[in-house]
Design an enzyme around this catalytic site. Sequence first.
Site, PDB file in Angstrom:
ATOM      1  N   PRO A   1      -4.704  -9.516   9.085  1.00 33.12           N
ATOM      2  CA  PRO A   1      -5.536 -10.041   7.987  1.00 33.12           C
ATOM      3  C   PRO A   1      -4.772 -11.008   7.079  1.00 33.12           C
ATOM      4  O   PRO A   1      -5.380 -11.828   6.401  1.00 33.12           O
ATOM      5  CB  PRO A   1      -5.956  -8.779   7.216  1.00 33.12           C
ATOM      6  CG  PRO A   1      -5.848  -7.682   8.219  1.00 33.12           C
ATOM      7  CD  PRO A   1      -4.697  -8.047   9.109  1.00 33.12           C
TER       8      PRO A   1
ATOM      9  N   ASP B   1       1.169  -3.893  12.843  1.00 37.47           N
ATOM     10  CA  ASP B   1      -0.137  -3.994  13.500  1.00 37.47           C
ATOM     11  C   ASP B   1      -1.241  -4.414  12.530  1.00 37.47           C
ATOM     12  O   ASP B   1      -2.299  -4.855  12.953  1.00 37.47           O
ATOM     13  CB  ASP B   1      -0.508  -2.640  14.106  1.00 37.47           C
ATOM     14  CG  ASP B   1       0.646  -2.035  14.887  1.00 37.47           C
ATOM     15  OD1 ASP B   1       0.516  -1.868  16.097  1.00 37.47           O
ATOM     16  OD2 ASP B   1       1.685  -1.730  14.265  1.00 37.47           O
TER      17      ASP B   1
ATOM     18  N   LEU C   1      -6.125  -1.951  -0.756  1.00 36.31           N
ATOM     19  CA  LEU C   1      -5.898  -2.005   0.693  1.00 36.31           C
ATOM     20  C   LEU C   1      -6.356  -3.343   1.278  1.00 36.31           C
ATOM     21  O   LEU C   1      -7.422  -3.452   1.862  1.00 36.31           O
ATOM     22  CB  LEU C   1      -6.658  -0.842   1.344  1.00 36.31           C
ATOM     23  CG  LEU C   1      -6.100  -0.263   2.633  1.00 36.31           C
ATOM     24  CD1 LEU C   1      -6.741   1.087   2.912  1.00 36.31           C
ATOM     25  CD2 LEU C   1      -6.293  -1.187   3.803  1.00 36.31           C
ATOM     26  N   SER C   2      -5.532  -4.366   1.085  1.00 39.70           N
ATOM     27  CA  SER C   2      -5.872  -5.686   1.616  1.00 39.70           C
ATOM     28  C   SER C   2      -4.595  -6.448   1.895  1.00 39.70           C
ATOM     29  O   SER C   2      -3.876  -6.843   0.963  1.00 39.70           O
ATOM     30  CB  SER C   2      -6.737  -6.454   0.613  1.00 39.70           C
ATOM     31  OG  SER C   2      -6.838  -7.807   1.002  1.00 39.70           O
ATOM     32  N   GLU C   3      -4.290  -6.644   3.155  1.00 37.38           N
ATOM     33  CA  GLU C   3      -3.045  -7.326   3.502  1.00 37.38           C
ATOM     34  C   GLU C   3      -3.064  -8.783   3.057  1.00 37.38           C
ATOM     35  O   GLU C   3      -2.052  -9.309   2.605  1.00 37.38           O
ATOM     36  CB  GLU C   3      -2.773  -7.226   5.009  1.00 37.38           C
ATOM     37  CG  GLU C   3      -2.344  -5.838   5.469  1.00 37.38           C
ATOM     38  CD  GLU C   3      -3.492  -4.847   5.569  1.00 37.38           C
ATOM     39  OE1 GLU C   3      -4.662  -5.295   5.569  1.00 37.38           O
ATOM     40  OE2 GLU C   3      -3.235  -3.627   5.639  1.00 37.38           O
TER      41      GLU C   3
ATOM     42  N   ILE D   1      -0.829  -6.652  10.061  1.00 36.48           N
ATOM     43  CA  ILE D   1      -0.430  -7.892   9.378  1.00 36.48           C
ATOM     44  C   ILE D   1      -1.451  -9.009   9.608  1.00 36.48           C
ATOM     45  O   ILE D   1      -1.503  -9.977   8.867  1.00 36.48           O
ATOM     46  CB  ILE D   1       0.984  -8.332   9.841  1.00 36.48           C
ATOM     47  CG1 ILE D   1       1.664  -9.204   8.783  1.00 36.48           C
ATOM     48  CG2 ILE D   1       0.940  -9.045  11.203  1.00 36.48           C
ATOM     49  CD1 ILE D   1       3.151  -9.396   9.010  1.00 36.48           C
TER      50      ILE D   1
ATOM     51  N   GLU E   1       0.833  -1.197   0.000  1.00 35.65           N
ATOM     52  CA  GLU E   1       0.000   0.000   0.000  1.00 35.65           C
ATOM     53  C   GLU E   1       0.871   1.252   0.000  1.00 35.65           C
ATOM     54  O   GLU E   1       1.754   1.384   0.851  1.00 35.65           O
ATOM     55  CB  GLU E   1      -0.905  -0.014   1.241  1.00 35.65           C
ATOM     56  CG  GLU E   1      -1.890  -1.179   1.227  1.00 35.65           C
ATOM     57  CD  GLU E   1      -2.352  -1.599   2.623  1.00 35.65           C
ATOM     58  OE1 GLU E   1      -2.096  -0.873   3.596  1.00 35.65           O
ATOM     59  OE2 GLU E   1      -2.954  -2.683   2.737  1.00 35.65           O
TER      60      GLU E   1
ATOM     61  N   HIS F   1      -0.285   1.176  15.946  1.00 30.85           N
ATOM     62  CA  HIS F   1       0.883   1.551  15.133  1.00 30.85           C
ATOM     63  C   HIS F   1       2.151   1.350  15.947  1.00 30.85           C
ATOM     64  O   HIS F   1       3.128   2.056  15.770  1.00 30.85           O
ATOM     65  CB  HIS F   1       0.801   3.009  14.667  1.00 30.85           C
ATOM     66  CG  HIS F   1      -0.375   3.309  13.803  1.00 30.85           C
ATOM     67  ND1 HIS F   1      -1.643   3.531  14.303  1.00 30.85           N
ATOM     68  CD2 HIS F   1      -0.496   3.403  12.459  1.00 30.85           C
ATOM     69  CE1 HIS F   1      -2.475   3.768  13.309  1.00 30.85           C
ATOM     70  NE2 HIS F   1      -1.820   3.689  12.180  1.00 30.85           N
TER      71      HIS F   1
ATOM     72  N   GLN G   1       2.189  -2.194   5.704  1.00 26.26           N
ATOM     73  CA  GLN G   1       2.479  -0.803   6.074  1.00 26.26           C
ATOM     74  C   GLN G   1       2.860  -0.629   7.550  1.00 26.26           C
ATOM     75  O   GLN G   1       3.775   0.135   7.867  1.00 26.26           O
ATOM     76  CB  GLN G   1       1.273   0.046   5.723  1.00 26.26           C
ATOM     77  CG  GLN G   1       1.578   1.506   5.640  1.00 26.26           C
ATOM     78  CD  GLN G   1       0.484   2.248   4.891  1.00 26.26           C
ATOM     79  OE1 GLN G   1      -0.608   2.467   5.415  1.00 26.26           O
ATOM     80  NE2 GLN G   1       0.750   2.604   3.647  1.00 26.26           N
ATOM     81  N   PHE G   2       2.133  -1.298   8.430  1.00 22.34           N
ATOM     82  CA  PHE G   2       2.483  -1.369   9.852  1.00 22.34           C
ATOM     83  C   PHE G   2       2.293  -2.820  10.270  1.00 22.34           C
ATOM     84  O   PHE G   2       1.315  -3.445   9.869  1.00 22.34           O
ATOM     85  CB  PHE G   2       1.564  -0.478  10.704  1.00 22.34           C
ATOM     86  CG  PHE G   2       1.831   0.996  10.566  1.00 22.34           C
ATOM     87  CD1 PHE G   2       2.649   1.645  11.483  1.00 22.34           C
ATOM     88  CD2 PHE G   2       1.281   1.717   9.527  1.00 22.34           C
ATOM     89  CE1 PHE G   2       2.904   3.011  11.355  1.00 22.34           C
ATOM     90  CE2 PHE G   2       1.531   3.081   9.390  1.00 22.34           C
ATOM     91  CZ  PHE G   2       2.344   3.727  10.316  1.00 22.34           C
TER      92      PHE G   2
END
Lengths: 360, 325
Positions: free
Chosen positions: B89, B85, B58-60, B87, B29, B129, B82-83
């Site tokens: 999903p 936190d 936007l989908s881990e 991860i 992302e 975060h 991205q973070f």
Amino acid sequence: MAEARAAPAEAPVAANEEPPLSDVLSAYRTMVIARVMDERCLTLQRQGRIGFYVPMQGQEAAQVGCAWALAEEDWIFPAYRELGVALARGIPIPLLINQFFGNSGDEIKGRQMPNHYGYRRFRFVTASSPVGTQISHAVGAAMAARLRKDPIVTVSFFGDGTTSSNDFHAALNFAGVFQAPSIFFCQNNQWAISLPREKQTRSATLAEKAAAYGFPGVVVDGMDFRAVYRAVAEARTRALAGGGPTLIEAQVYRLGPHSTSDDPRRYRSDAELAEWRDRDPVARLKQELHEAGALTEENDRAIWEAAKEEIARAVEAAEKLPSVDPLSIFDDVYAQRTPSLEEQRAGLQRELAAGGEPKR
Amino acid sequence: MTELTLVQAINRGLQQAMHDDADVVMLGEDIGLNGGVFRATDGLQKEFGAERVIDTPLSETGIVGTAVGMALYGLKPVPEIQFQDFIYPAFDQIVSEVAKFRYRSGGQYPCHLVIRSPYGGGVKGGLYHSQSAEAYFAHTAGLKVVIPSTPADAKGLLLSSIYDEDPVLFFEPKRIYRAVSGEVPDGDHRVPLGVAKVVREGTDLSLFAYGAMVHPALQAAETLASDGPSVEVVDLRTLSPLDEKAVLASVEKTGRAVIVHEAPRFCGYGAELAALFAEKALFSLKAPVARVTGYDTPFPYALEHLYLPNAARIVAAVRTTMAAG
């Protein structure tokens, strides 16, 4: 995402998108093998000779019809119910039977339950049990193939229940955005274990979900080999031409249980089953071939007999093979065994040397 | 050699790999046009194109699942979460698919990819975060877990991860993305995985840390240097597979161990080290093993300065351990 789109590839499938009659006869033979093998494996499980089995009866035309419309180079991302696809791909019967027995002839080394197989040389990726995860893999592989300019498509297989999973939606969304050359082949067999299709989603069809992701979704009679073949061939041609993905919903019926651990009498009626049995896809294709003058009763009997014999031979051979090497438990976790795995392996080795193997 | 911050070193490592190997692709992302929210991928889409530096929806789970497919096909994907936190999903993809592909296919399908993700607190990021989720992944067979603490290691470990044969979770200490800088070798600099580093020699007590916590650990050792015990600091660098030999050698030498991490204590990575010392170095120990960790609470926002281990807390733990024996 125009910048992420490759130039249209060449070599679409044959323009008329109908398989020649001789090919259909060969596909019919594959469907018969799938049916016979399925029945045989259910029996093997009931006799306690294999641990588990996931049957696919009722889905032969959908699976073989789909695989028949693909090229050998295309990549398959199966779920755990794709025996027809595996056979159509040319995966040898003994290889599959050995996997069901988890013996030393099992190329995946007894690591997984029956039906969870895969063979790189057949571009048939090893299945897992979580549903839907393989759909994203198919999209990624399709994007990778396009990056390398390989003119292939990828196909993911899944059921009606999986259309509720996270990965179904993530994967279709990615495929739409990146116009991935990928086909989503949903076998709607009406039941996700005990949950009927109408309770899985409020959508009128599963195929219509594709609209939300910006690409075509088509419904096809999955009991009709030719209809499935045409739908897949068309989707493949479009994907290779840069036209993006397609969701195909093949409407079929799971004639058997979800798995050998399931009793469908708890949740569905005999009347419903009987209704679908009348639409048996194997019997239907037999009738079509018969009417086209390509198959006599005598030839048909020979096809069934040959299938039974071949499977019986594979089972007999599989039961003679020893089990997997106990120490192989530590292999393939990583490319090389780590020091702590070496230590655990040495421990098991000592245990086996001292007291032998505990009962399986 | 070039003086770089840690995040610049990551960027140079990615650039080096993408330049040297056409199979290296990145997806995540805001990593392309925007260069990543921390700028770790700054300029890379411009240099290597949108087909190799891919801005994703936007989908881990979509990011990791797609990367798995690319890896199976033969590419070397480096997805970014991205973070850390966010991860979770993708947890199913990582634990059920990435970690098990080689094993479940009998070795036919290695699933080599490097999942990069910034982790940890100290940036006023609150619950979502700031997390340190390394233990979940270190617990999973089939994954490697790497956490650098310096710019040179960040580049060197990242390049080794990209060319490794196994899947690697590469967690970047975002708190020191810019707070720490140092000389970084140019070119294809590699630091081997699975090798811990003694970053300060000592004789009385061993401090074990990784990532951002290496710095307060060093500070504590420095504080104690004038009048206190001689403290050794070991930077684990790779959490899985652990460099057991190196950590045991240090404990056997000093006879005392204090483990530092910012993740919660219960079932944290420190528990594994403490168990290892109990199993294999008990008779070298002169005092009980101590842990300086985050609390067993969610990561707090306003009170993060109290949650995070710091040099003073580490100094106190060292003194207590020294006093114990």
